[in-house]
Design an enzyme around this catalytic site. Structure first.
Site, PDB file in Angstrom:
ATOM      1  N   HIS A   1      27.458  55.570  48.365  1.00 17.44           N
ATOM      2  CA  HIS A   1      27.206  54.559  49.389  1.00 17.44           C
ATOM      3  C   HIS A   1      28.375  54.426  50.355  1.00 17.44           C
ATOM      4  O   HIS A   1      28.185  54.137  51.545  1.00 17.44           O
ATOM      5  CB  HIS A   1      26.908  53.212  48.730  1.00 17.44           C
TER       6      HIS A   1
ATOM      7  N   ARG B   1      27.855  57.026  52.878  1.00 20.39           N
ATOM      8  CA  ARG B   1      26.802  56.588  53.799  1.00 20.39           C
ATOM      9  C   ARG B   1      27.380  55.623  54.827  1.00 20.39           C
ATOM     10  O   ARG B   1      27.066  55.689  56.012  1.00 20.39           O
ATOM     11  CB  ARG B   1      25.675  55.935  52.994  1.00 20.39           C
TER      12      ARG B   1
ATOM     13  N   LYS C   1      13.277  53.445  50.930  1.00 20.90           N
ATOM     14  CA  LYS C   1      12.869  52.221  50.261  1.00 20.90           C
ATOM     15  C   LYS C   1      11.468  51.821  50.707  1.00 20.90           C
ATOM     16  O   LYS C   1      11.117  51.934  51.876  1.00 20.90           O
ATOM     17  CB  LYS C   1      13.849  51.079  50.585  1.00 20.90           C
TER      18      LYS C   1
END
Length: 292
Positions: free
Chosen positions: A236, A239, A171
């Protein structure tokens, strides 16, 4: 949209990109919120406290998380305008201040992750390119903690030759190094042997790379074949499992922050709730008074 409102929004978003390294998705979300507010007020750059009250009324049916996001965008926007001399006052204190509790991440336990790998390894053993790719994707999601976008957009030259690391652009364009296990390197090597020729991405699809939506779909298909609820499994979630299981194994929170690419340690601390049992056991075992 008013010309002054548009100019102010553009200047604020340019600052977010240049000075704070905000990601494209973040900037797009801020633009949507600010332009919608401009439509209600007529000129968001000159909005008054009364305009903020009108906005709060417009937002009355929003979820707390959405309300918090919109209020935060406007507070930062007006702070920028004051700092830059565009206006002398800040009307944002009139905005609502919802307490949006951050949801705890869903986590797969070791047995559930193991079931995913059993099926993925069996299918990859059949040699079908799609199955070999699935195992490589799974190894990098759970073994390196990559975000979905980071994974699907990996360039082909990101595959390590000697060093057991991947260089990830996360990001805000921030780069970090993440480890690649021997298992993941073996899965990547198998994938490179059957990967279609051409293209600059590690996981190509037509003339670009595998899409995030497609990644979700094939991962949930794997979950179903492994006997898990597909709604419980996503990139996710894997993750989260990577982070949680590392903490359970004794990883330092600062190290975990680096591996996950979190700019703020507070973001990483959300994982500490899942490790409470290990911490209690550690105190009971290691404290000087534990055996008294």
């Amino acid at each position: 949209m008013s010309g002054r409102g548009r100019d102010a929004i553009d200047a604020f978003l340019a600052m977010l990109a240049a000075e704070r390294g905000a990601a494209a998705n973040t900037i797009a979300a801020y633009r949507r919120d600010l332009e919608a507010s401009d439509a209600v007020t007529g000129n968001i750059a000159a909005a008054t406290r009364e305009d903020m009250v009108r906005l709060a009324h417009e937002w009355r049916d929003l979820a707390p998380s959405s309300l918090a996001r919109k209020s935060s965008a406007l507070r930062q926007f007006f702070g920028f305008l004051v700092d830059e001399g565009w206006r002398d006052d800040d009307p944002s204190p009139a905005l609502p201040k919802p307490k949006a509790r951050r949801p705890l991440p869903r986590v797969l336990d070791h047995e559930e992750v193991g079931r995913l790998f059993v099926v993925a390894e069996e299918e990859a053993g059949e040699g079908r390119p799609e199955a070999v790719r699935m195992l490589a994707l799974l190894e990098l999601l759970y073994g390196s903690g990559l975000r979905a976008t980071e994974l699907v957009s990996l360039p082909l030259n990101a595959v390590p030759r000697d060093a057991p690391f991947l260089t990830i652009t996360g990001k805000g364009g921030q780069q970090r190094m993440v480890p690649v296990s021997q298992r993941a390197r073996a899965a990547l090597s198998a994938w490179l042997r059957v990967r279609p020729h051409g293209g600059r991405f590690l996981f190509p699809s037509r003339d670009k790379h595998l899409g995030r939506v497609r990644l979700f779909q094939i991962l949930r298909g794997l979950a179903g074949r492994a006997g898990l609820d597909p709604a419980k499994v996503s990139p996710h979630v894997l993750r989260h499992a990577f982070a949680t299981h590392l903490l359970e194994g004794g990883a330092d929170l600062r190290v975990l922050q680096t591996l996950l690419g979190h700019a703020d340690i507070a973001t990483t601390q959300i994982y500490t709730h899942v490790d409470a049992a290990r911490l209690v056991a550690l105190v009971n075992r290691r404290h000087p008074l534990a055996n008294n």
